[in-house]
Design an enzyme around this catalytic site. Structure first.
Site, mmCIF file in Angstrom:
data_model
loop_
_atom_site.group_PDB
_atom_site.id
_atom_site.type_symbol
_atom_site.label_atom_id
_atom_site.label_comp_id
_atom_site.label_asym_id
_atom_site.label_seq_id
_atom_site.Cartn_x
_atom_site.Cartn_y
_atom_site.Cartn_z
ATOM 1 N N GLN A 176 0.854 -1.200 0.000
ATOM 2 C CA GLN A 176 0.000 0.000 0.000
ATOM 3 C C GLN A 176 0.885 1.243 0.000
ATOM 4 O O GLN A 176 1.960 1.254 0.604
ATOM 5 C CB GLN A 176 -0.887 -0.019 1.254
ATOM 6 C CG GLN A 176 -1.737 1.215 1.476
ATOM 7 C CD GLN A 176 -1.067 2.222 2.413
ATOM 8 O OE1 GLN A 176 -0.185 1.874 3.189
ATOM 9 N NE2 GLN A 176 -1.469 3.476 2.311
ATOM 10 N N TYR A 178 0.534 5.776 0.133
ATOM 11 C CA TYR A 178 -0.236 7.012 0.084
ATOM 12 C C TYR A 178 0.311 7.814 -1.087
ATOM 13 O O TYR A 178 1.493 7.667 -1.435
ATOM 14 C CB TYR A 178 -0.056 7.811 1.379
ATOM 15 C CG TYR A 178 -0.913 7.308 2.516
ATOM 16 C CD1 TYR A 178 -2.286 7.506 2.497
ATOM 17 C CD2 TYR A 178 -0.351 6.636 3.601
ATOM 18 C CE1 TYR A 178 -3.085 7.039 3.534
ATOM 19 C CE2 TYR A 178 -1.144 6.169 4.647
ATOM 20 C CZ TYR A 178 -2.505 6.379 4.601
ATOM 21 O OH TYR A 178 -3.300 5.918 5.612
ATOM 22 N N HIS A 296 -11.729 3.725 6.012
ATOM 23 C CA HIS A 296 -10.548 3.660 6.876
ATOM 24 C C HIS A 296 -10.952 3.210 8.288
ATOM 25 O O HIS A 296 -10.351 3.597 9.281
ATOM 26 C CB HIS A 296 -9.876 5.036 6.933
ATOM 27 C CG HIS A 296 -8.385 4.986 6.781
ATOM 28 N ND1 HIS A 296 -7.733 5.247 5.607
ATOM 29 C CD2 HIS A 296 -7.398 4.720 7.674
ATOM 30 C CE1 HIS A 296 -6.423 5.153 5.783
ATOM 31 N NE2 HIS A 296 -6.202 4.821 7.032
ATOM 32 N N ASP A 327 -13.792 -3.009 3.194
ATOM 33 C CA ASP A 327 -13.404 -3.199 4.596
ATOM 34 C C ASP A 327 -14.154 -2.198 5.458
ATOM 35 O O ASP A 327 -15.014 -1.489 4.974
ATOM 36 C CB ASP A 327 -11.871 -3.117 4.784
ATOM 37 C CG ASP A 327 -11.294 -1.712 4.635
ATOM 38 O OD1 ASP A 327 -12.040 -0.711 4.768
ATOM 39 O OD2 ASP A 327 -10.078 -1.617 4.383
ATOM 40 N N GLY A 329 -15.187 -2.351 9.723
ATOM 41 C CA GLY A 329 -16.181 -2.897 10.649
ATOM 42 C C GLY A 329 -16.366 -4.403 10.600
ATOM 43 O O GLY A 329 -17.186 -4.938 11.337
HETATM 44 C C1 LIG Z 1 -3.961 0.943 13.577
HETATM 45 C C2 LIG Z 1 -4.404 1.119 12.158
HETATM 46 C C3 LIG Z 1 -3.538 1.683 11.234
HETATM 47 C C4 LIG Z 1 -3.935 1.828 9.890
HETATM 48 N N1 LIG Z 1 -3.044 2.339 8.975
HETATM 49 C C5 LIG Z 1 -3.409 2.408 7.669
HETATM 50 C C6 LIG Z 1 -2.489 2.887 6.679
HETATM 51 O O1 LIG Z 1 -1.378 3.289 6.995
HETATM 52 N N2 LIG Z 1 -2.891 2.890 5.387
HETATM 53 C C7 LIG Z 1 -4.148 2.480 5.014
HETATM 54 O O2 LIG Z 1 -4.459 2.504 3.827
HETATM 55 N N3 LIG Z 1 -5.027 2.053 5.929
HETATM 56 C C8 LIG Z 1 -4.699 2.007 7.238
HETATM 57 N N4 LIG Z 1 -5.608 1.570 8.168
HETATM 58 C C9 LIG Z 1 -6.989 1.247 7.738
HETATM 59 C C10 LIG Z 1 -7.154 -0.209 7.392
HETATM 60 O O3 LIG Z 1 -6.433 -0.554 6.229
HETATM 61 C C11 LIG Z 1 -8.629 -0.555 7.129
HETATM 62 O O4 LIG Z 1 -9.129 0.291 6.129
HETATM 63 C C12 LIG Z 1 -9.490 -0.394 8.382
HETATM 64 O O5 LIG Z 1 -8.796 -0.830 9.527
HETATM 65 C C13 LIG Z 1 -10.747 -1.227 8.230
HETATM 66 O O6 LIG Z 1 -11.625 -1.011 9.282
HETATM 67 P P1 LIG Z 1 -11.686 -1.937 10.589
HETATM 68 O O7 LIG Z 1 -10.495 -1.546 11.409
HETATM 69 O O8 LIG Z 1 -12.980 -1.583 11.222
HETATM 70 O O9 LIG Z 1 -11.615 -3.366 10.138
HETATM 71 C C14 LIG Z 1 -5.227 1.421 9.499
HETATM 72 C C15 LIG Z 1 -6.084 0.843 10.439
HETATM 73 C C16 LIG Z 1 -5.688 0.697 11.752
HETATM 74 C C17 LIG Z 1 -6.649 0.074 12.734
#
Ligand SMILES: Cc1cc2nc3c(=O)[nH]c(=O)nc-3n(C[C@H](O)[C@H](O)[C@H](O)COP(=O)(O)O)c2cc1C
Length: 360
Positions: A176, A178, A296, A327, A329
């Site tokens: 991934q 940004y 997110h 994704d 939840g």
């Molecule tokens: C601690 C944490 C860090 C995350 N960091 C990133 C990231 O750097 N880049 C990204 O695209 N998504 C990031 N995410 C989002 C996850 O990829 C995903 O979209 C999200 O956790 C899904 O929701 P959920 O936590 O309810 O399953 C992060 C999520 C968490 C919980």
């Protein structure tokens, strides 16, 4: 003290004895009601991994074993956490429709996504700061994912270098990123991930700002910001846009960026952070090979709808041209069934007729 007084002090009169007995009888049911129905030895222990039934089971264990600041960083949403709650709430609005008399012989959870053959339709979403939770961080996660036969999306700013992650297992892996405004730097990053074996590049287009009130409260209450690798971060007040958790590195985003980086990406380009049908169509127009419907996990903009709510209109807008992943939840198997039924009308074993949606 005289002998008579001493005898009075120690002898039990019939009246005293009856009073004690009545007290004991009266208190017994109350005492019983106070008893923990599951005494300490039965439920106050960390269950083994094989005893964890859903992702929910991990939450209290994490809460009990991590510093509050680290737990909150993992579990929080933005602002009022409306979207964080809504992501879960929406699963309660979808009911399954039972169809008796249908043979389950042919049901399979296997699927193909962008050249990946998967035994079950799950990928590990990218997440930062994994080394805060385990000394081997992302490398340990990748080993676990490979052992479980699940592809992993390695986060761009992984807490373990990508070379170390790549060397630790051999399962399928995407990376991934940004958006990076300097295209030379963007090229270097994408090429390094591809050289390390990423089969697809996921470009995250949301998360331009995120205000985490839990983090701010932790800082105010404890006076210490969350530590990384044991080193506390600065508690100094932020300045400029950062004061409002607007990331100054992410204020310039434009759709043209996807055109700029498309030629740099050798395999599929997957866009993460899509929450509207319009954005999904635009991604297709700018060369996306797949999209991830994501808010997110409620960590980006607050007051967005849940991803499950917007999934059907996005799937309709894309109309089968590229795969739609989702994704935010998801915590148990039935969540996946609901999303696939709502989102993958052309998948043989699940269709929209198998769910009914009642928004409450
Ligand atoms: C601690 C944490 C860090 C995350 N960091 C990133 C990231 O750097 N880049 C990204 O695209 N998504 C990031 N995410 C989002 C996850 O990829 C995903 O979209 C999200 O956790 C899904 O929701 P959920 O936590 O309810 O399953 C992060 C999520 C968490 C919980």
């Amino acid at each position: 003290m005289g002998t008579i007084e001493d005898r009075w002090r120690h002898s039990v009169t019939r009246r005293d004895a009856l009073l004690s007995l009545a007290g004991m009888l009266a208190s017994a049911p109350l005492m019983r009601a106070q008893l923990d129905p599951r005494p300490l030895k039965d439920h106050r222990r960390a269950p083994g991994l094989d005893e964890m039934l859903t992702a929910f089971d991990f939450e209290p264990i994490c809460f009990a074993n991590m510093t509050l600041a680290h737990y909150d960083y993992m579990a929080h949403g933005s602002d009022s956490e409306f979207t964080l709650r809504r992501n879960r709430e929406a699963f309660e609005w979808v009911e399954l429709v039972k169809r008796p008399g249908v043979s389950a012989d042919a049901v399979s959870t296997a699927t193909d996504v962008l050249g990946l053959r998967m035994a079950c339709p799950i990928l590990i979403a990218p997440s930062t700061n994994q080394r805060d939770l385990h000394p081997d961080g992302d490398a340990a996660m990748y080993q676990g994912a490979t052992a479980a036969g699940i592809p992993m999306i390695v986060v761009g700013g992984s807490s373990v270098p990508i070379s170390k992650i790549a060397a630790s297992a051999d399962g399928p892996r995407w990376s991934q990123v940004y958006p990076v405004q300097d295209l030379t730097a963007a090229r270097e990053q994408i090429e390094s991930f591809q050289a390390a074996g990423a089969r697809a590049i996921v470009v995250t287009i949301d998360q331009q700002s995120s205000r985490y009130e839990r983090d701010l409260h932790d800082r105010n209450l404890g006076g210490v910001a969350r530590a990384r690798d044991g080193v506390p971060r600065s508690s100094a007040p932020a300045r400029g846009p950062a004061r409002y958790r607007v990331d100054p590195r992410r204020l310039w985003y434009s759709w043209k960026y996807l055109d700029d980086i498309r030629p740099l990406i050798k395999g599929p380009m997957v866009i993460k952070g899509v929450t509207t049908a319009d954005a999904a169509r635009t991604c297709v127009a700018h060369g996306a090979d797949g999209i991830i419907v994501s808010n997110h996990g409620g960590r980006g903009m607050d007051y967005l709808p849940s991803t499950l709510e917007v999934l059907p209109e996005i799937v309709d807008a894309v109309s089968g041209r590229i795969p739609v992943l989702v994704d935010s939840g998801f915590r148990r198997g039935s969540d996946l069934v609901k999303a696939i039924a709502l989102g993958a009308p052309n998948l043989k074993s699940l269709s929209r007729s198998m769910v009914r949606v009642h928004r409450r």
